[in-house]
Design an enzyme around this catalytic site. Structure first.
Site, PDB file in Angstrom:
ATOM      1  N   ASP A 185       0.999  -1.312   0.121  1.00 23.14           N
ATOM      2  CA  ASP A 185      -0.163  -0.026   0.080  1.00 23.14           C
ATOM      3  C   ASP A 185       0.821   1.166  -0.019  1.00 23.14           C
ATOM      4  O   ASP A 185       1.997   1.366  -0.550  1.00 23.14           O
ATOM      5  CB  ASP A 185      -0.843   0.080   1.354  1.00 23.14           C
ATOM      6  CG  ASP A 185      -2.277   0.665   1.066  1.00 23.14           C
ATOM      7  OD1 ASP A 185      -2.158   1.792   0.848  1.00 23.14           O
ATOM      8  OD2 ASP A 185      -3.304   0.068   0.759  1.00 23.14           O
ATOM      9  N   HIS A 232      -3.855   5.922   3.492  1.00 23.54           N
ATOM     10  CA  HIS A 232      -4.493   4.651   3.241  1.00 23.54           C
ATOM     11  C   HIS A 232      -3.967   3.441   3.645  1.00 23.54           C
ATOM     12  O   HIS A 232      -4.393   2.515   4.197  1.00 23.54           O
ATOM     13  CB  HIS A 232      -4.576   4.749   1.591  1.00 23.54           C
ATOM     14  CG  HIS A 232      -5.605   3.579   0.860  1.00 23.54           C
ATOM     15  ND1 HIS A 232      -5.030   2.382   0.521  1.00 23.54           N
ATOM     16  CD2 HIS A 232      -6.657   3.496   0.755  1.00 23.54           C
ATOM     17  CE1 HIS A 232      -5.980   1.682  -0.096  1.00 23.54           C
ATOM     18  NE2 HIS A 232      -7.091   2.378  -0.016  1.00 23.54           N
ATOM     19  N   SER A 291     -11.538  -0.914  -0.386  1.00 24.78           N
ATOM     20  CA  SER A 291      -9.923  -0.983   0.398  1.00 24.78           C
ATOM     21  C   SER A 291      -9.902  -1.231   2.052  1.00 24.78           C
ATOM     22  O   SER A 291      -8.995  -1.925   2.380  1.00 24.78           O
ATOM     23  CB  SER A 291      -9.541   0.357   0.168  1.00 24.78           C
ATOM     24  OG  SER A 291      -9.041   0.435  -1.003  1.00 24.78           O
TER      25      SER A 291
END
Ligand code: NAG
Ligand code: NAG
Ligand code: NAG
Ligand code: NAG
Ligand code: NAG
Ligand code: NAG
Ligand code: NAG
Ligand code: NAG
Ligand code: NAG
Length: 756
Positions: free
Chosen positions: A151, A214, A540
């Site tokens: 990520d 994220h 996600s």
């Protein structure tokens, strides 16, 4: 905290962008990946040879006067072979015909498929889980499970990554903690045991530190430690924790704010497999064919090394066939809501109130209302009415929004958020789908309402001389019902590349998930210190819930393989919500397996699944044959003596030993279709299971034998399922086979059969 961008109801879009707009000349070198298939040798000495071989292959193609291009190479050499390089279109084409080459494809960008969620999953497991739990109460989960997160990196200072209580790092761990000016070795610890980063080119500086948020959010959802009193500026206050707090994390930073380069994602897979992770969580994607997709390629080789790859379904829902990552060797996760809503109440001048949804720290109060205006009533005189109703760009007159609360009907076109937050007093969006997806609007008063509330508000404006309203600050609504509900953005099956594997596999929480974030120095909540925890929505967020659940199962069943764990989570998933009704989509219809796969994961139940479907490496090899890849490609990808079955057709994909059944084409005029499955007992010996079938009327489904018995020393048995569609409705027919052992174990196999 909330930037204006975060106002967008769609938090994490899922699409692909080409990394640069290339010159139209096919003589200009562009970045490509050259994928060479399986690497049979994982030792380092051999890896050196592999690099040399790559260079030789490349120099056979690139003219010697341009040899500097060869130095830009990025090698894959541990779990699979290949490299990235700057090639002209002609060179790429020439290479793709080479004997040693599986595929050559452009180096595109993948996009992000962007806490109470855990308690919710456990509560949902219900009665059955209580007995399972009591069996495991005295078991100490292993701290040896390692989750690799590919990520945007990590914010190591987050309390979610503290290593209190962790012992030595497992000795099999071969990873590293890569330093950079903003990240040093002391940022890794016994919880955060590895951190690597990848760069696009030599002038790109990289770091394992997350500047996007994220990656930190996903990592803490999968394996965050227990953290008391976590909240987003007081909202959703409570204990935060990941799915498997006892697991370790290894971070592979392959993305920046723009996305994740294919070449970096592939390298991250290659390293993670070599480092020794057990599970990879990868909440990224784009829609590319299998041999151009780093998650399909990386996932294929990860599986061969026993590593479970969990990935997000994509955020392109609710239309059918929007799902990405449909290879059988990855675990594909759709998103659902949890039993917590964030209510922003709209109060009209006529005292009527509506519970909208948003995360906003509005300072408006009940006692003062503001003029309320519908988009079409504040339109510019040039605009089209339908556009003004949805306030699309340049259709509303900014001067007429000043001091007002503006109502707009959602549409696909861009809404001038910036205009509203600057001039208007508040904003009400009418959006049936997104009424369940609260977006963060920071201090700006905001609420999303459904169609029925929306039309009442518009009628009020329509029938009132001086309509007024106010929007109250968000309050948390706990124990919200019904939940889970399928998130509108969650990508739907069937898969575009094959419909013979049911996708998504399962759903998990992915709406307004509270987890660790990168603290934003410019907190716009005056006087508040930047929050350590924040909300994100997207598949996600659903993906690391399943990665965490898988780690949790592995920590209590260390000998289970990746496909046993995947099967356990699939066959024990629930299709009921918290009011005991079948799961629904966000328009209130019962959700089908193309929306939810086998259903919402239920980790405690998955600890004791009864029996499991082991999908073998050979099954995946056969998938390559049935899919129609050439013998050359299959040889390179498998690097074994594997030979394709004599009979190979796309339809046979349904036969691979998967924990669900999908048949893309069942001709009603032909004889029935029979599917065989083999299952492995992981429950008590001598168990006898009996099948029951739920099928739409008209579709005749038979299972034989109807009883299966795991006699002493018998761990594997097979059964057949036949489908006869003579009387069935055309189109997809969905149903369920349930095997019950007369006690606690129900093994559910979902099927999807397309009748023509
Ligand atoms: C490493 O980073 C930590 C935290 O940022 C800092 O306290 C420490 O001094 C750094 N150590 C070195 C050797 O740079
Ligand atoms: C190198 O990568 C950086 C970051 O992605 C990018 O901005 C830059 O344009 C790239 N430079 C070259 C020469 O490709
Ligand atoms: C918990 O967090 C809230 C909000 O951040 C804070 O006001 C409160 O003092 C904290 N409580 C404890 C017991 O730390
Ligand atoms: C919900 O399901 C119904 C019936 O299958 C379908 O018509 C509708 O489009 C779905 N809505 C969403 C948001 O998925
Ligand atoms: C609400 O906050 C805004 C700034 O964000 C300020 O201008 C306004 O006066 C405040 N209103 C009230 C009622 O406190
Ligand atoms: C709107 O219409 C009026 C009169 O028809 C015209 O004078 C004015 O320029 C128009 N305004 C805009 C923004 O087009
Ligand atoms: C808005 O008002 C300002 C100042 O009164 C004026 O200059 C501007 O032209 C107006 N804009 C529109 C689109 O009418
Ligand atoms: C009120 O709504 C009706 C029905 O949509 C419409 O025909 C009418 O023009 C509206 N009236 C006003 C004042 O906008
Ligand atoms: C099961 O296997 C064990 C060990 O191989 C053997 O001693 C036993 O007799 C077997 N039981 C049956 C019923 O075959």
């Amino acid at each position: 905290m909330a930037s204006l961008l975060q106002l967008l109801p769609f938090i994490c879009l899922h699409f692909l962008t080409v990394i640069a707009s290339f010159s139209s000349s096919n003589q200009t070198p562009k970045p490509y990946i050259v994928y060479l298939g399986s690497s049979s040798k994982i030792e380092n000495g051999e890896a050196e040879d592999t690099e040399l071989a790559h260079l030789q292959l490349l120099s056979s193609i690139i003219p010697s006067e341009e040899s500097e291009r060869i130095s830009l190479i990025h090698h894959y050499k541990h779990a699979f072979k290949g490299f990235s390089a700057m090639l002209t279109e002609e060179e790429a084409f020439a290479l793709s015909g080479h004997d040693e080459v599986v595929s050559v494809f452009p180096n595109l960008l993948l996009k992000f498929d962007t806490t109470r969620s855990w308690d919710f999953l456990e509560a949902e497991a219900g009665e059955r889980s209580r007995s399972t739990w009591s069996n495991y109460r005295n078991h100490q989960p292993s701290t040896d499970v390692i989750i690799g997160v590919i990520d945007s990196g990590i914010w190591p200072e987050s309390p979610s990554f503290n290593d209190k209580g962790f012992g030595e790092i497992p000795s099999r761990w071969k990873g590293v903690c890569m330093e950079s000016p903003d990240f040093n070795k002391s940022n890794c610890n016994r919880k955060l045991i590895g951190a690597r980063y990848y760069v696009a080119n030599k002038s790109d500086t990289g770091s394992a530190r997350d500047y996007d948020g994220h990656g930190t959010h996903c990592a803490s959802t999968a394996a965050g430690a227990h953290v008391a009193n976590a909240s987003y500026y007081g909202l959703a206050q409570g204990k935060a924790r990941g799915g498997s707090p006892s697991s370790r994390l290894a971070i592979y930073s392959a993305c920046n704010a723009f996305g994740c380069l294919t070449s970096n994602v592939l390298k991250a897979f290659d390293d993670a497999i070599q480092d020794g992770v057990d599970i990879i969580s990868v909440s990224l994607g784009f829609n590319q064919p299998y041999l151009h997709d780093p998650i399909a390629i990386g996932g294929f080789h990860a599986e061969q090394h026993g590593v479970l790859v969990v990935t997000s379904a994509g955020n392109a829902g609710p239309l059918p066939s929007t799902i990405t990552k449909t290879a059988p060797w990855v675990f594909t996760v759709g998103a659902s809501t949890i039993d917590r809503n964030f209510a922003s109440t709209v109060l009209l001048g006529n005292e009527k109130s509506f519970q909208g949804s948003a995360i906003s720290f509005s300072n408006l109060t009940r006692s003062k209302t503001y003029p309320l205006a519908f988009g079409k009533d504040i339109a510019t005189n040039l605009s089209v009415v339908s556009q003004a109703r949805s306030c699309s760009i340049r259709s509303v007159d900014p001067n007429k929004t000043v001091g007002k609360i503006v109502v707009c009907i959602s549409s696909d076109s861009t809404i001038p958020w910036e205009l509203f937050t600057r001039l208007a007093e508040g904003y009400i969006l009418v959006d049936e789908d997104y009424k369940y997806v609260p977006s963060d609007s920071g201090l700006f008063p905001f609420a999303v309402v459904g169609n029925s509330d929306g039309s009442q508000i518009i009628n009020y404006i329509n029938s009132t001389k001086n309509p007024t309203a106010t929007i109250l600050p968000t309050v948390e609504v706990p124990r919200y019902k019904p939940a889970p509900v399928v998130a509108p953005f969650s990508s739907r099956g069937p898969g575009a590349f094959t419909e013979n594997i049911l996708k998504p596999d399962v759903t998990a929480p992915g709406v307004a998930i509270l987890a660790a974030i990168v603290p934003d120095e410019e907190s716009d909540l005056a006087g508040e210190k930047p929050a350590d925890y924040g909300f994100m929505s997207g598949t996600s967020m659903a993906c690391p819930h399943v990665a965490g659940a898988a780690a949790f199962i592995k920590s209590l069943h260390p000998t289970w393989t990746s496909t046993m764990i995947k099967s356990a989570l699939i066959t024990t998933a629930t299709v009921y919500d918290n009011i005991g009704k079948p799961l629904k989509n966000s328009s209130g219809y019962y959700a089908n397996p193309h929306e939810i796969g086998a259903g919402e994961i239920s980790p405690p139940n998955a600890l004791n699944p009864g029996f499991v479907f082991e999908t073998t490496t050979e099954d995946y090899f056969r998938f390559l044959c049935y899919y129609g890849f050439s013998n050359k490609i299959i040889k390179l990808m498998t690097s074994t003596n594997f030979n394709c079955p004599k009979k190979s057709s796309h339809e046979l994909i349904s036969n691979i030993n998967y924990p669900s059944i999908s048949i893309s084409k069942l001709d009603r005029h032909k004889a029935f279709r029979t599917i065989e499955r083999t299952v492995t007992n992981v429950g008590s010996m001598n168990a006898i299971y009996t099948a029951s079938i739920q099928a739409p009327s008209g579709l005749a489904v038979n299972v034989y034998p109807e009883k299966i018995e795991f006699a002493e020393n018998v761990t594997r048995v097979s059964f057949k399922v036949s489908f006869n569609s003579k009387e069935a409705d055309s189109g997809y027919n969905f149903g369920l086979i349930t095997w019950w052992d007369g006690q606690d174990n129900y093994v559910r196999i979902v099927f999807a059969v397309n009748v023509e």
